[in-house]
Write a protein that holds these residues in place. Structure first.
Motif, PDB file in Angstrom:
ATOM      1  N   PRO A 169       0.814  -1.221   0.000  1.00 50.93           N
ATOM      2  CA  PRO A 169       0.000   0.000   0.000  1.00 50.93           C
ATOM      3  C   PRO A 169       0.846   1.269   0.000  1.00 50.93           C
ATOM      4  O   PRO A 169       1.878   1.333   0.675  1.00 50.93           O
ATOM      5  CB  PRO A 169      -0.808  -0.096   1.289  1.00 50.93           C
ATOM      6  N   LEU A 170       0.409   2.246  -0.775  1.00 51.40           N
ATOM      7  CA  LEU A 170       1.012   3.571  -0.732  1.00 51.40           C
ATOM      8  C   LEU A 170       0.709   4.183   0.635  1.00 51.40           C
ATOM      9  O   LEU A 170      -0.306   3.852   1.250  1.00 51.40           O
ATOM     10  CB  LEU A 170       0.448   4.455  -1.842  1.00 51.40           C
ATOM     11  N   GLU A 171       1.523   5.092   1.068  1.00 50.44           N
ATOM     12  CA  GLU A 171       1.300   5.730   2.372  1.00 50.44           C
ATOM     13  C   GLU A 171      -0.088   6.390   2.390  1.00 50.44           C
ATOM     14  O   GLU A 171      -0.441   7.137   1.493  1.00 50.44           O
ATOM     15  CB  GLU A 171       2.382   6.779   2.639  1.00 50.44           C
ATOM     16  N   GLY A 172      -0.865   6.083   3.411  1.00 52.73           N
ATOM     17  CA  GLY A 172      -2.197   6.655   3.563  1.00 52.73           C
ATOM     18  C   GLY A 172      -3.310   5.945   2.803  1.00 52.73           C
ATOM     19  O   GLY A 172      -4.479   6.240   2.991  1.00 52.73           O
ATOM     20  N   LEU A 173      -2.960   4.977   1.964  1.00 48.32           N
ATOM     21  CA  LEU A 173      -3.966   4.307   1.117  1.00 48.32           C
ATOM     22  C   LEU A 173      -5.039   3.608   1.943  1.00 48.32           C
ATOM     23  O   LEU A 173      -6.217   3.615   1.593  1.00 48.32           O
ATOM     24  CB  LEU A 173      -3.281   3.309   0.182  1.00 48.32           C
ATOM     25  N   LEU A 174      -4.658   3.009   3.047  1.00 48.57           N
ATOM     26  CA  LEU A 174      -5.605   2.230   3.848  1.00 48.57           C
ATOM     27  C   LEU A 174      -6.239   3.050   4.968  1.00 48.57           C
ATOM     28  O   LEU A 174      -7.033   2.532   5.747  1.00 48.57           O
ATOM     29  CB  LEU A 174      -4.906   0.987   4.424  1.00 48.57           C
ATOM     30  N   ASP A 175      -5.895   4.323   5.067  1.00 47.15           N
ATOM     31  CA  ASP A 175      -6.387   5.163   6.169  1.00 47.15           C
ATOM     32  C   ASP A 175      -7.757   5.764   5.900  1.00 47.15           C
ATOM     33  O   ASP A 175      -8.377   6.282   6.825  1.00 47.15           O
ATOM     34  CB  ASP A 175      -5.394   6.312   6.453  1.00 47.15           C
ATOM     35  N   LEU A 176      -8.209   5.740   4.678  1.00 49.01           N
ATOM     36  CA  LEU A 176      -9.463   6.410   4.331  1.00 49.01           C
ATOM     37  C   LEU A 176     -10.666   5.681   4.871  1.00 49.01           C
ATOM     38  O   LEU A 176     -10.715   4.508   5.004  1.00 49.01           O
ATOM     39  CB  LEU A 176      -9.582   6.553   2.804  1.00 49.01           C
TER      40      LEU A 176
END
Length: 176
Positions: A169-176
């Motif tokens: 995952p790109l940084e922040g991709l799973l934070d949404l």
């Protein structure tokens, strides 16, 4: 024609008519005209779910659009009945995908995990965005959804035999 779902690949959707002689515009999922031109028979899946096998008389690329001429559809009225249908071909009518290329049908349902072993869910849909496809991954247990871009820097591995896609995952991709 073997109509088992595993053997059929959706290659496009009838987007409308062209002219008054029953030609159809096709939104191609792959942009591969050669496969269509080689096909003698196609299968159309109607939005309501039924299917119809039809002889393909002609497939051409004209003015930036794919145009189809089907046997028995020679008026605009008859052709309009097919708008919204999905066009299916047999897997053996299509070229074998290149390395790191997959038919959408083969990706739908794959489980998705991160390189660290976090299970995200399964691919439920594939969205066309223009730049690249995006995989809609849903985890039914947590009711979370993730949008995973189909780019080489994110997709680490696809294993159709095990039914698993591994992503970085790109940084922040799973934070949404």
């Amino acid at each position: 024609m073997d109509v088992s779902n595993n053997n059929l690949i959706a290659v496009g959707r009838i987007s409308g008519t062209h002219g008054i002689r029953g030609q159809l515009r096709l939104h191609s999922y792959s942009g591969n005209l050669e496969s269509l031109q080689a096909a003698k028979t196609i299968l159309l899946r109607f939005p309501a779910g039924g299917t119809q096998q039809i002889q393909l008389k002609r497939a051409a690329y004209h003015g930036g659009k794919f145009l189809l001429t089907l046997d028995g559809f020679n008026t605009i009225e008859k052709a309009q009945e097919l708008t919204g249908c999905e066009l299916l071909l047999q897997r053996d009518q299509l070229p074998i995908p290149e390395a790191d290329e997959y038919y959408w049908q083969d990706l739908l349902g794959l489980s998705v995990v991160t390189t660290e072993g976090q299970e995200l869910g399964c691919i439920k849909d594939i969205l066309e965005t223009g730049a690249n496809d995006v995989y809609l991954v849903r985890n039914e247990a947590t009711r979370r959804e993730y949008l995973i871009p189909a780019i080489a820097s994110v997709i680490a591995n696809v294993n159709l035999q095990t039914g698993c896609m591994t992503i970085t995952p790109l940084e922040g991709l799973l934070d949404l």
